[in-house]
Design a protein around this motif. Structure first.
Motif, mmCIF file in Angstrom:
data_model
loop_
_atom_site.group_PDB
_atom_site.id
_atom_site.type_symbol
_atom_site.label_atom_id
_atom_site.label_comp_id
_atom_site.label_asym_id
_atom_site.label_seq_id
_atom_site.Cartn_x
_atom_site.Cartn_y
_atom_site.Cartn_z
ATOM 1 N N VAL A 171 0.850 -1.174 0.000
ATOM 2 C CA VAL A 171 0.000 0.000 0.000
ATOM 3 C C VAL A 171 0.896 1.237 0.000
ATOM 4 O O VAL A 171 2.006 1.222 0.522
ATOM 5 N N ARG A 172 0.373 2.320 -0.619
ATOM 6 C CA ARG A 172 1.088 3.600 -0.611
ATOM 7 C C ARG A 172 0.086 4.737 -0.554
ATOM 8 O O ARG A 172 -1.110 4.557 -0.821
ATOM 9 N N ALA A 173 0.585 5.938 -0.214
ATOM 10 C CA ALA A 173 -0.237 7.145 -0.139
ATOM 11 C C ALA A 173 -0.049 7.964 -1.404
ATOM 12 O O ALA A 173 1.039 7.994 -1.993
ATOM 13 N N ASN A 174 -1.106 8.668 -1.837
ATOM 14 C CA ASN A 174 -1.076 9.462 -3.073
ATOM 15 C C ASN A 174 -1.697 10.832 -2.838
ATOM 16 O O ASN A 174 -2.621 10.974 -2.022
ATOM 17 N N THR A 175 -1.173 11.801 -3.529
ATOM 18 C CA THR A 175 -1.803 13.117 -3.666
ATOM 19 C C THR A 175 -1.872 13.439 -5.153
ATOM 20 O O THR A 175 -1.456 12.650 -5.997
ATOM 21 N N SER A 176 -2.392 14.602 -5.456
ATOM 22 C CA SER A 176 -2.493 14.986 -6.864
ATOM 23 C C SER A 176 -1.128 15.243 -7.497
ATOM 24 O O SER A 176 -0.988 15.197 -8.724
ATOM 25 N N GLN A 177 -0.110 15.489 -6.709
ATOM 26 C CA GLN A 177 1.197 15.830 -7.238
ATOM 27 C C GLN A 177 2.285 14.812 -6.940
ATOM 28 O O GLN A 177 3.310 14.789 -7.613
ATOM 29 N N GLN A 178 2.075 13.980 -5.935
ATOM 30 C CA GLN A 178 3.148 13.066 -5.554
ATOM 31 C C GLN A 178 2.578 11.805 -4.913
ATOM 32 O O GLN A 178 1.394 11.745 -4.571
ATOM 33 N N SER A 179 3.458 10.817 -4.762
ATOM 34 C CA SER A 179 3.105 9.535 -4.141
ATOM 35 C C SER A 179 4.226 9.126 -3.200
ATOM 36 O O SER A 179 5.396 9.476 -3.397
ATOM 37 N N SER A 180 3.847 8.353 -2.162
ATOM 38 C CA SER A 180 4.842 7.871 -1.206
ATOM 39 C C SER A 180 5.424 6.548 -1.695
ATOM 40 O O SER A 180 4.987 5.984 -2.701
ATOM 41 N N GLY A 181 6.382 6.043 -0.958
ATOM 42 C CA GLY A 181 6.904 4.724 -1.266
ATOM 43 C C GLY A 181 5.937 3.631 -0.820
ATOM 44 O O GLY A 181 5.051 3.843 -0.003
ATOM 45 N N TRP A 182 6.146 2.403 -1.339
ATOM 46 C CA TRP A 182 5.294 1.270 -1.013
ATOM 47 C C TRP A 182 5.688 0.667 0.341
ATOM 48 O O TRP A 182 6.864 0.619 0.688
ATOM 49 N N VAL A 183 4.687 0.200 1.066
ATOM 50 C CA VAL A 183 4.895 -0.580 2.295
ATOM 51 C C VAL A 183 4.362 -1.979 2.022
ATOM 52 O O VAL A 183 3.183 -2.151 1.690
ATOM 53 N N GLN A 184 5.205 -2.990 2.163
ATOM 54 C CA GLN A 184 4.887 -4.336 1.680
ATOM 55 C C GLN A 184 4.976 -5.343 2.821
ATOM 56 O O GLN A 184 5.863 -5.269 3.672
ATOM 57 N N ILE A 185 4.018 -6.303 2.863
ATOM 58 C CA ILE A 185 4.036 -7.399 3.841
ATOM 59 C C ILE A 185 3.743 -8.699 3.118
ATOM 60 O O ILE A 185 3.162 -8.715 2.010
ATOM 61 N N SER A 186 4.134 -9.817 3.736
ATOM 62 C CA SER A 186 3.863 -11.158 3.202
ATOM 63 C C SER A 186 2.706 -11.769 3.981
ATOM 64 O O SER A 186 2.629 -11.638 5.219
ATOM 65 N N PHE A 187 1.837 -12.490 3.269
ATOM 66 C CA PHE A 187 0.638 -13.023 3.914
ATOM 67 C C PHE A 187 0.234 -14.325 3.233
ATOM 68 O O PHE A 187 0.145 -14.402 2.001
ATOM 69 N N CYS A 188 -0.012 -15.362 4.062
ATOM 70 C CA CYS A 188 -0.558 -16.643 3.592
ATOM 71 C C CYS A 188 -1.767 -16.969 4.448
ATOM 72 O O CYS A 188 -1.630 -17.180 5.667
ATOM 73 N N PRO A 189 -2.972 -17.021 3.895
ATOM 74 C CA PRO A 189 -4.169 -17.267 4.713
ATOM 75 C C PRO A 189 -4.115 -18.564 5.500
ATOM 76 O O PRO A 189 -4.591 -18.633 6.639
ATOM 77 N N ASP A 190 -3.539 -19.616 4.915
ATOM 78 C CA ASP A 190 -3.513 -20.910 5.585
ATOM 79 C C ASP A 190 -2.710 -20.847 6.885
ATOM 80 O O ASP A 190 -3.021 -21.549 7.850
ATOM 81 N N GLU A 191 -1.693 -20.024 6.941
ATOM 82 C CA GLU A 191 -0.857 -19.907 8.134
ATOM 83 C C GLU A 191 -1.235 -18.730 9.019
ATOM 84 O O GLU A 191 -1.179 -18.827 10.246
ATOM 85 N N HIS A 192 -1.618 -17.624 8.398
ATOM 86 C CA HIS A 192 -1.782 -16.377 9.155
ATOM 87 C C HIS A 192 -3.238 -16.021 9.455
ATOM 88 O O HIS A 192 -3.486 -15.260 10.393
#
Length: 375
Positions: A104-125
């Motif tokens: 996920v990242r944040a956006n405005t009309s002029q700029q965007s932030s960097g991505w924040v990333q996580i790993s997820f497996c429904p069977d385990e998590h």
């Protein structure tokens, strides 16, 4: 010259883009709120922006094995684009058995932030939910429990997704006891029969879902209670009879004690038999006791008191006896009638003098007593 202008324009554009990425903050506290097959990505963004700027968010997912390839940007799939909420629902977008990357990242009309990333497996998590329903019924003194599997977002049994790894932990106890003293039964069956229970007794049951391969367990289901059937044991009937008999005896004894206490208080403060006057005078105060002199009258009050002296009467009787003896000797000495008449007259005069002296002595005693009383 034209090429130089184009180069300068591109350089300025790149500087703007890089500045935009550096100025806008990234989302924080990114996590997945999951239950069975429902997955919601959540994040926080507690930063401030300019008054004329609106911050939106974009969320994407990618299968983890594709992240190892070069130029994997084209494989990312957007689920939420430019949304204002701090959440994104991935239910139905990802598979239960596969590892995914969520970002996920944040956006405005002029700029965007960097991505924040996580790993997820429904069977385990993903969290496992409790049974969707629970039914109890009493059959010949036993309890029959019907358990319905937890369901996915498409109303599919979670036992199918877990490859029959789903099991249940059953707790049951008497309703009069605490749940901490419950008996435990673990099973994979959806129909369970609880035996060796007390007849005509209330029992409570709750069930927990478990996945042993990933050491996952759900919260307990709602507690359900029912009463077992069957005839009550004879010892229990006899015990209830003794308890009721004891309660009746205690009730009668309590009423008797109250009656005795009431009677005692009544006889003490309101006696039916009055005490004699000379005893009641002992309880009277000094102001209530009878007095010889009235407090308001300054004059003395005297009453005539007649007293008879026993000693005076005894002296008179003795003198009278002596007189009779003298008369008898006189009669024996003088035998004539004249001498007898004289003796009688003399005796009469002597008796009259004796009575006069006795009366005078009594009056003096009376007068002395009256003076003493008046004093």
């Amino acid at each position: 010259m034209k090429a130089l202008r184009c180069f300068c324009f591109c350089s300025l554009l790149l500087l703007k883009v890089s500045a935009g990425f550096g100025d806008l903050r990234r989302p924080e506290n990114v996590s997945v709120d999951s239950l069975n097959t429902r997955y919601v990505l959540r994040w926080d963004w507690p930063h401030e922006t300019a008054a004329n700027q609106t911050v939106t968010f974009t969320a994407q997912y990618l299968r983890e094995f594709r992240s190892r390839k070069d130029s994997n940007e084209k494989y990312w799939t957007s689920v939420c684009v430019n949304v204002l909420e701090h959440r994104c629902d991935f239910t139905g977008a990802i598979n239960y058995k596969i590892f995914f990357l969520l970002r996920v990242r944040a956006n405005t009309s002029q700029q965007s932030s960097g991505w924040v990333q996580i790993s997820f497996c429904p069977d385990e998590h993903a969290a496992l939910g409790p049974p969707s329903s629970l039914k109890l019924s009493s059959i010949k003194g036993d309890l029959e429990i019907i358990i319905t599997d937890p369901l996915s977002s498409t109303n599919q049994s979670m036992k199918t997704l877990l490859n029959n790894r789903l099991s249940y932990l059953i707790q049951y106890w008497r309703r009069s006891e605490e749940p901490q003293k419950a008996k435990v039964l673990e099973t994979k069956n959806n129909l369970v029969m609880l035996t060796e229970l007390d007849r005509q007794t209330w029992y409570c049951v709750r069930v927990q879902s478990c996945d042993g391969s990933h050491n996952k367990s759900s919260v307990f289901s709602d507690t359900h209670c029912t009463r077992t059937e069957g005839q009550m044991p004879y010892w229990q009937i006899f015990l209830y009879f003794l308890i009721s008999l004891l309660l009746c005896f205690l009730l009668v004894l309590l009423n008797f004690c109250f009656y005795k206490m009431f009677t005692l208080l009544k006889n003490t403060f309101c006696p039916a038999i009055q005490l004699p006057d000379h005893i009641q005078e002992l309880w009277l105060s000094d102001s209530e006791k009878p007095q010889l002199l009235a407090p308001e009258s300054p004059e003395s009050v005297c009453e005539l008191l007649v007293m008879v002296s026993a000693e005076l009467d005894a002296v008179a009787v003795d003198e009278h006896s002596n007189t009779e003896e003298q008369d008898s000797s006189t009669h024996s000495r003088h035998g004539s009638r004249d001498s007898g008449v004289y003796s009688t007259e003399e005796d009469t005069c002597h008796r009259s003098d004796l009575q006069m002296s006795s009366r005078k002595h009594r009056e003096e005693l009376h007068h002395g007593m009256l003076l003493e009383l008046c004093a």
